[in-house]
Design a protein around this motif. Structure first.
Motif, PDB file in Angstrom:
ATOM      1  N   THR A  52       0.852  -1.189   0.000  1.00 40.24           N
ATOM      2  CA  THR A  52       0.000   0.000   0.000  1.00 40.24           C
ATOM      3  C   THR A  52       0.889   1.240   0.000  1.00 40.24           C
ATOM      4  O   THR A  52       1.922   1.292   0.649  1.00 40.24           O
ATOM      5  CB  THR A  52      -0.951   0.030   1.205  1.00 40.24           C
ATOM      6  N   THR A  95      -0.636   0.133  -4.336  1.00 34.69           N
ATOM      7  CA  THR A  95      -1.699   1.125  -4.368  1.00 34.69           C
ATOM      8  C   THR A  95      -1.116   2.532  -4.406  1.00 34.69           C
ATOM      9  O   THR A  95       0.021   2.766  -4.012  1.00 34.69           O
ATOM     10  CB  THR A  95      -2.638   1.011  -3.157  1.00 34.69           C
ATOM     11  N   TYR A  96      -1.936   3.441  -4.897  1.00 42.09           N
ATOM     12  CA  TYR A  96      -1.594   4.866  -4.874  1.00 42.09           C
ATOM     13  C   TYR A  96      -2.860   5.621  -4.511  1.00 42.09           C
ATOM     14  O   TYR A  96      -3.982   5.122  -4.707  1.00 42.09           O
ATOM     15  CB  TYR A  96      -1.058   5.330  -6.231  1.00 42.09           C
ATOM     16  N   ASN A  97      -2.684   6.812  -3.975  1.00 38.04           N
ATOM     17  CA  ASN A  97      -3.849   7.593  -3.552  1.00 38.04           C
ATOM     18  C   ASN A  97      -4.399   8.442  -4.702  1.00 38.04           C
ATOM     19  O   ASN A  97      -5.562   8.319  -5.073  1.00 38.04           O
ATOM     20  CB  ASN A  97      -3.489   8.483  -2.365  1.00 38.04           C
ATOM     21  N   ILE A 149      -3.166   0.138  -8.350  1.00 34.59           N
ATOM     22  CA  ILE A 149      -4.605   0.272  -8.121  1.00 34.59           C
ATOM     23  C   ILE A 149      -4.836   1.440  -7.172  1.00 34.59           C
ATOM     24  O   ILE A 149      -4.179   1.541  -6.129  1.00 34.59           O
ATOM     25  CB  ILE A 149      -5.193  -1.013  -7.512  1.00 34.59           C
ATOM     26  N   GLN A 150      -5.784   2.303  -7.511  1.00 34.41           N
ATOM     27  CA  GLN A 150      -6.091   3.440  -6.646  1.00 34.41           C
ATOM     28  C   GLN A 150      -6.765   2.965  -5.358  1.00 34.41           C
ATOM     29  O   GLN A 150      -7.641   2.096  -5.370  1.00 34.41           O
ATOM     30  CB  GLN A 150      -7.004   4.419  -7.378  1.00 34.41           C
ATOM     31  N   LEU A 151      -6.324   3.537  -4.238  1.00 32.78           N
ATOM     32  CA  LEU A 151      -6.921   3.219  -2.938  1.00 32.78           C
ATOM     33  C   LEU A 151      -6.697   4.386  -1.988  1.00 32.78           C
ATOM     34  O   LEU A 151      -5.573   4.853  -1.817  1.00 32.78           O
ATOM     35  CB  LEU A 151      -6.283   1.959  -2.347  1.00 32.78           C
ATOM     36  N   PHE A 190     -12.001  -1.684  -4.162  1.00 30.11           N
ATOM     37  CA  PHE A 190     -10.581  -1.999  -4.309  1.00 30.11           C
ATOM     38  C   PHE A 190     -10.370  -3.497  -4.459  1.00 30.11           C
ATOM     39  O   PHE A 190      -9.626  -3.949  -5.348  1.00 30.11           O
ATOM     40  CB  PHE A 190      -9.785  -1.484  -3.116  1.00 30.11           C
TER      41      PHE A 190
END
Length: 251
Positions: free
Chosen positions: A8, A32-34, A57-59, A70
């Motif tokens: 993450t 993940t990226y914001n 994946i955006q999270l 997600f």
């Protein structure tokens, strides 16, 4: 079959180095990226240039409402890009630092830190276990601030202390699945964390270096290799531990 790690907050700073260190050790990496999609895409390319598969994946870990979406996306990525495989390693890295001086801390800041550093890691892992192979590992990123104190970080440090305690409980509960759980506690690192104060403020940098046995502040690549080690068979008998990676600060 190649083993798969999820990190993450893997598009920058410590997380990016963890992603690259895992890839160099032969792991495929999902991270993940914001919000910085382009930056995340560049990291995917770096991993692929190392000969490994990757996906971003955006999270947003400051709230849990998006977790179902997600994990649906994670399942899709695993099916389409990783031949339906399950993951083997999970790294709880995403985090922020907010100053919280007693007497001047608002409830919103407290709740944001609680969500990011305690509640979200708990429920992310609870869901990740459904798509995780037995015999893997979980790494929680803590902080040196659970051993020594710095004014203004009481909430952050206390939540990371809770994470370290949770690490031991998870190690006990997941032992039946042969999943190891450890915590890595970085010291002060030159990243944009906390507004980049360690990296950009010469006075703070020199003060920390003077308090560190090895005479400098940490760099991102001081941490990634330790995370990669814990996500490997070389660490097969390391479980339920807090490993401080700080160069010997405040000894």
């Amino acid at each position: 079959m190649n083993k798969i790690a999820v990190v993450t907050g893997g598009n920058r700073g410590l997380g990016k180095d963890m992603v690259l260190a895992l890839a160099k050790e032969g792991k495929d990496v999902i991270f993940t990226y914001n919000s910085k999609e382009s930056e995340a895409g560049d990291v995917v390319k770096e991993v692929e240039n190392l000969g490994r598969r990757s996906a971003a994946i955006q999270l947003s870990v400051d709230r849990q409402e998006g977790f179902d979406a997600f994990f649906n996306e994670l399942s899709r990525v695993l099916n389409e890009k990783f031949n339906g495989a399950k993951i083997d390693y999970w790294v709880n890295n995403a985090g922020i630092g907010l100053p919280t001086v007693l007497g001047a801390t608002d409830e919103s800041s407290f709740d944001t830190l609680m969500n990011i550093h305690m509640k979200s890691p708990y429920f992310l892992v609870q869901n990740a276990l459904k798509v995780m192979n037995d015999g893997g590992a979980i790494v929680n990123i803590g902080t040196g601030l659970t051993r020594f104190s710095m004014a203004g970080y009481s909430v952050y440090g206390s939540l990371k202390a809770a994470m370290e305690t949770m690490t031991r409980y998870w190690a006990l509960e997941l032992g039946k699945r042969q999943i190891r759980v450890n915590a890595v506690a970085p010291g002060a690192i030159e990243t944009d964390f906390g507004g980049g104060m360690v990296r950009d403020n010469d006075e703070i940098n020199k003060t920390i270096a003077a308090a560190t046995a090895l005479g400098r502040v940490g760099l991102p690549d001081d941490i990634g290799s330790v995370v990669a080690f814990l996500c490997s068979d070389s660490a097969k008998w390391v479980n339920g531990q807090r490993i401080e990676v700080s160069g010997g600060i405040h000894l």
